[in-house]
Scaffold this motif. Structure first.
Motif, PDB file in Angstrom:
ATOM      1  N   UNK A   1      78.074  20.287  31.524  1.00 52.24           N
ATOM      2  CA  UNK A   1      79.780  20.131  31.361  1.00 52.24           C
ATOM      3  C   UNK A   1      80.377  21.390  30.704  1.00 52.24           C
ATOM      4  N   UNK A   2      79.403  21.788  29.489  1.00 51.78           N
ATOM      5  CA  UNK A   2      79.810  23.169  29.084  1.00 51.78           C
ATOM      6  C   UNK A   2      79.879  24.369  30.084  1.00 51.78           C
ATOM      7  N   UNK A   3      79.097  24.285  31.122  1.00 55.76           N
ATOM      8  CA  UNK A   3      78.909  25.382  32.082  1.00 55.76           C
ATOM      9  C   UNK A   3      80.021  25.122  33.131  1.00 55.76           C
ATOM     10  N   UNK A   4      80.346  24.007  33.136  1.00 57.52           N
ATOM     11  CA  UNK A   4      81.528  23.662  34.134  1.00 57.52           C
ATOM     12  C   UNK A   4      82.934  24.088  33.594  1.00 57.52           C
ATOM     13  N   UNK A   5      83.004  23.671  32.399  1.00 57.50           N
ATOM     14  CA  UNK A   5      84.317  24.098  31.427  1.00 57.50           C
ATOM     15  C   UNK A   5      84.355  25.387  31.504  1.00 57.50           C
TER      16      UNK A   5
ATOM     17  N   UNK B   1      84.317  35.561  25.563  1.00 59.79           N
ATOM     18  CA  UNK B   1      84.320  35.365  24.094  1.00 59.79           C
ATOM     19  C   UNK B   1      85.605  34.281  24.041  1.00 59.79           C
ATOM     20  N   UNK B   2      86.745  34.655  24.562  1.00 57.31           N
ATOM     21  CA  UNK B   2      87.945  34.000  24.474  1.00 57.31           C
ATOM     22  C   UNK B   2      87.665  32.521  25.194  1.00 57.31           C
ATOM     23  N   UNK B   3      87.106  32.762  26.295  1.00 58.36           N
ATOM     24  CA  UNK B   3      86.741  31.331  26.943  1.00 58.36           C
ATOM     25  C   UNK B   3      86.135  30.291  26.204  1.00 58.36           C
ATOM     26  N   UNK B   4      84.787  30.794  25.533  1.00 55.56           N
ATOM     27  CA  UNK B   4      84.134  30.022  24.876  1.00 55.56           C
ATOM     28  C   UNK B   4      84.757  29.739  23.697  1.00 55.56           C
ATOM     29  N   UNK B   5      85.488  30.434  22.772  1.00 53.36           N
ATOM     30  CA  UNK B   5      86.285  30.083  21.886  1.00 53.36           C
ATOM     31  C   UNK B   5      86.981  28.857  22.132  1.00 53.36           C
ATOM     32  N   UNK B   6      87.643  28.895  23.070  1.00 53.99           N
ATOM     33  CA  UNK B   6      88.375  27.579  23.744  1.00 53.99           C
ATOM     34  C   UNK B   6      87.741  26.674  24.087  1.00 53.99           C
ATOM     35  N   UNK B   7      86.525  26.678  24.642  1.00 57.14           N
ATOM     36  CA  UNK B   7      85.692  25.382  24.744  1.00 57.14           C
ATOM     37  C   UNK B   7      85.267  24.822  23.666  1.00 57.14           C
ATOM     38  N   UNK B   8      84.616  25.799  22.645  1.00 63.31           N
ATOM     39  CA  UNK B   8      84.214  25.219  21.348  1.00 63.31           C
ATOM     40  C   UNK B   8      85.170  24.238  20.697  1.00 63.31           C
ATOM     41  N   UNK B   9      86.681  24.636  20.769  1.00 69.98           N
ATOM     42  CA  UNK B   9      87.651  23.723  20.106  1.00 69.98           C
ATOM     43  C   UNK B   9      87.926  22.441  20.670  1.00 69.98           C
ATOM     44  N   UNK B  10      87.516  22.802  22.119  1.00 68.45           N
ATOM     45  CA  UNK B  10      88.049  21.342  23.160  1.00 68.45           C
ATOM     46  C   UNK B  10      87.036  20.389  23.107  1.00 68.45           C
ATOM     47  N   UNK B  11      85.891  20.681  23.457  1.00 65.86           N
ATOM     48  CA  UNK B  11      84.818  19.787  23.720  1.00 65.86           C
ATOM     49  C   UNK B  11      84.242  19.078  22.406  1.00 65.86           C
TER      50      UNK B  11
ATOM     51  N   UNK C   1      66.931  22.026  23.311  1.00 68.37           N
ATOM     52  CA  UNK C   1      67.008  22.746  24.654  1.00 68.37           C
ATOM     53  C   UNK C   1      67.891  23.834  24.881  1.00 68.37           C
ATOM     54  N   UNK C   2      67.275  24.973  25.438  1.00 68.33           N
ATOM     55  CA  UNK C   2      68.251  26.110  25.688  1.00 68.33           C
ATOM     56  C   UNK C   2      68.390  26.466  26.980  1.00 68.33           C
ATOM     57  N   UNK C   3      69.437  26.668  27.487  1.00 64.08           N
ATOM     58  CA  UNK C   3      69.939  26.881  28.798  1.00 64.08           C
ATOM     59  C   UNK C   3      70.769  28.106  29.046  1.00 64.08           C
ATOM     60  N   UNK C   4      70.760  28.688  30.076  1.00 64.25           N
ATOM     61  CA  UNK C   4      71.630  29.964  30.446  1.00 64.25           C
ATOM     62  C   UNK C   4      73.105  29.614  30.583  1.00 64.25           C
ATOM     63  N   UNK C   5      73.897  30.375  29.954  1.00 64.87           N
ATOM     64  CA  UNK C   5      75.170  29.977  30.243  1.00 64.87           C
ATOM     65  C   UNK C   5      75.877  30.173  31.677  1.00 64.87           C
ATOM     66  N   UNK C   6      75.803  31.424  32.090  1.00 61.97           N
ATOM     67  CA  UNK C   6      75.772  31.536  33.493  1.00 61.97           C
ATOM     68  C   UNK C   6      75.505  32.905  33.804  1.00 61.97           C
ATOM     69  N   UNK C   7      74.321  33.169  34.417  1.00 58.13           N
ATOM     70  CA  UNK C   7      73.670  34.543  34.746  1.00 58.13           C
ATOM     71  C   UNK C   7      74.522  35.572  35.402  1.00 58.13           C
ATOM     72  N   UNK C   8      75.622  34.910  36.030  1.00 64.51           N
ATOM     73  CA  UNK C   8      76.349  36.002  36.845  1.00 64.51           C
ATOM     74  C   UNK C   8      77.669  36.554  35.962  1.00 64.51           C
ATOM     75  N   UNK C   9      78.380  35.366  35.414  1.00 63.41           N
ATOM     76  CA  UNK C   9      79.444  35.576  34.743  1.00 63.41           C
ATOM     77  C   UNK C   9      79.337  36.284  33.100  1.00 63.41           C
ATOM     78  N   UNK C  10      78.465  35.354  32.477  1.00 65.24           N
ATOM     79  CA  UNK C  10      78.008  35.745  31.252  1.00 65.24           C
ATOM     80  C   UNK C  10      76.323  35.947  31.098  1.00 65.24           C
ATOM     81  N   UNK C  11      76.040  37.051  31.316  1.00 66.55           N
ATOM     82  CA  UNK C  11      74.674  37.455  31.290  1.00 66.55           C
ATOM     83  C   UNK C  11      74.017  37.537  30.036  1.00 66.55           C
ATOM     84  N   UNK C  12      72.812  36.698  29.689  1.00 69.23           N
ATOM     85  CA  UNK C  12      72.165  36.703  28.621  1.00 69.23           C
ATOM     86  C   UNK C  12      72.701  35.711  27.660  1.00 69.23           C
ATOM     87  N   UNK C  13      74.039  35.174  27.884  1.00 71.35           N
ATOM     88  CA  UNK C  13      74.601  34.118  26.994  1.00 71.35           C
ATOM     89  C   UNK C  13      73.876  32.862  27.395  1.00 71.35           C
TER      90      UNK C  13
END
Length: 453
Positions: free
Chosen positions: A57-61, A73-83, A121-133
């Motif tokens: 769900x975080x990845x889709x958002x 950073x801006x996208x993740x800050x927004x998601x952190x406040x919404x979910x 559990x640890x997952x990659x956020x998005x290897x293409x858009x946000x590498x190593x996040x």
């Protein structure tokens, strides 16, 4: 045949019930173990899928919002406040591993920490858009563990309850199944020889019914054999009485006509032998009739006085007692009314007094007493003779049994008298016992119920 009441021990019923309950317990334990294992695997799989769904769900958002907020950073800050996740703690970590944001942080701080156990559990956020996040998910398994514990409690309570109910039902069902066996056992205990009674049979086509039918057929054959034996014994005894009576008549005539002392002695010896044989035949005939009638034979019952019967019977034995130099004492005859057969009770008295005189001491004393005692008429016949050893007393009422001392003192006995006496006592619903007399001889004690006034 005396009716014996045997204690009932439902061992077969108990074994069947225990086997049924134990089998059901094993089946339930096996089924519960299998179901528990399957439920645990399913819950674990569902839990893992829910953790993946939270990260997904975080990845889709993130993918949906990145175009609007442009930077990671801006996208993740927004998601952190919404979910907001009820039983999840989701952290977003930078490429260097440092914590960037906690999803739903203000709400998370307002709530209590996650209940353990907690799985991370640890997952990659998005290897293409946000590498190593990375997305790091802490998921509480408390609800899953609580559900497993609740299921275990259901099994812990339900299985014993089911087994208990099954044991009660098995006890009832086994008792119902074995009821024909119980009825047949009770009927078999009441069956007397030649009584014609048979085992009750509910269903002659099932296993128990076929057993009962075969057992009843066996009883028919046994009754037939016993009937033939009794008829032979009765016929033989009856047929022998007439020639022996004729022989005795001829011997008596010869004794009257004989003038030689030696011949007279011989005739007297022959006459005594014939008397003994005649008595034995009478005893055999009496036993044959008793067997044919059984212990439940119908008597000609009437109101009698046992003391009067003894008073009338004993004078007949005075000559025999005097011949042996013995004395008969029947001074203690108290009034004792009974219900009995006027032909059998004198026979009983005669047998006991005859034995006392036969095996008493020459010059001794035979005491006969009659008195009421605790609702019974008590008849005592006591002598001071050879006595009966304790190890032989249990068998003296058996037919043809004679102790060693009795055979030595009187070889001419038959061993039938006391068997007839015991049968007469049983016919009158009484008891007969033997013990040592005061003078070292034998005490025969008969108890028969007093007649109700």
């Amino acid at each position: 045949m005396p009716r014996l009441t045997e204690p009932q021990h439902p061992r077969i019923r108990l074994r069947f019930t225990a086997l049924y309950a134990a089998t059901l317990l094993l089946v339930l334990l096996g089924a519960a173990g299998t179901l528990r294992y399957a439920l645990r695997a399913t819950l674990r799989r569902e839990f893992d899928q829910s953790v993946l769904a939270s990260a997904g769900l975080v990845q889709q958002f993130f993918r949906a919002e990145i175009e609007e907020y442009v930077t990671v950073e801006a996208t993740l800050a927004h998601i952190a406040g919404e979910l907001v996740f009820e039983d999840r703690a989701i952290r977003i970590r930078k490429p260097d591993g440092a914590l960037f944001k906690i999803v739903g942080a203000p709400v998370r701080r307002a709530r209590r920490p996650l209940s353990g156990p907690v799985r991370t559990v640890r997952f990659a956020l998005d290897p293409d858009i946000a590498p190593r996040w990375d997305i790091e998910v802490d998921a509480s398994a408390a609800n899953v563990m609580a559900l497993q514990a609740r299921i275990d409690r259901w099994f812990g309570v339900g299985i014993p309850l089911l087994v208990l109910c099954a044991a009660v039902a098995g006890w009832w069902l086994t008792g119902r199944t074995l009821r024909p066996v119980v009825r047949m056992a009770d009927a078999a205990a009441r069956i007397a020889p030649a009584s014609g009674a048979r085992l009750p049979i509910d269903d002659p086509t099932d296993e128990l019914g076929r057993l009962g039918v075969r057992f009843n057929a066996l009883l028919d054959r046994l009754d037939g054999a016993l009937a033939q034996q009794r008829e032979f014994l009765a016929d033989a005894a009856h047929e022998l009485r007439t020639p022996i009576a004729r022989l005795r008549a001829r011997v008596e005539v010869a004794m009257l006509e004989s003038t030689a002392p030696n011949d007279t002695a011989v005739w007297r010896a022959i006459d005594q032998e014939l008397r003994d044989v005649s008595q034995h035949i009478d005893e055999l005939l009496q036993l044959a009739r008793a067997d044919a009638a059984g212990d439940e034979a119908t008597m000609r019952t009437e109101s009698l006085f046992l003391d009067d019967i003894v008073a009338d019977e004993l004078p007949r034995w005075q000559p025999e007692a005097q011949r042996r130099g013995m004395s008969l004492d029947y001074s203690v005859l108290e009034e004792s009314p009974v219900l009995g057969d006027a032909s059998l009770l004198p026979r009983l008295v005669s047998i006991l007094v005859d034995n006392a005189i036969r095996y008493g001491t020459s010059g001794g004393l035979v005491r006969v007493r009659v008195r009421p005692d605790n609702g019974a008429a008590l008849l005592d016949v006591e002598d001071d003779g050879i006595g009966i050893p304790p190890n032989e007393r249990a068998r003296i009422f058996d037919r043809f049994y004679r102790g060693d001392a009795a055979r030595i003192k009187r070889p001419d006995g038959s061993g039938l008298g006391l068997a007839i006496a015991a049968w007469i006592v049983r016919q009158h619903h009484g008891t007969i016992a033997v013990s040592a007399g005061v003078g070292g001889g034998t005490l025969m004690q008969v108890r028969v119920p007093l007649a109700m006034s």
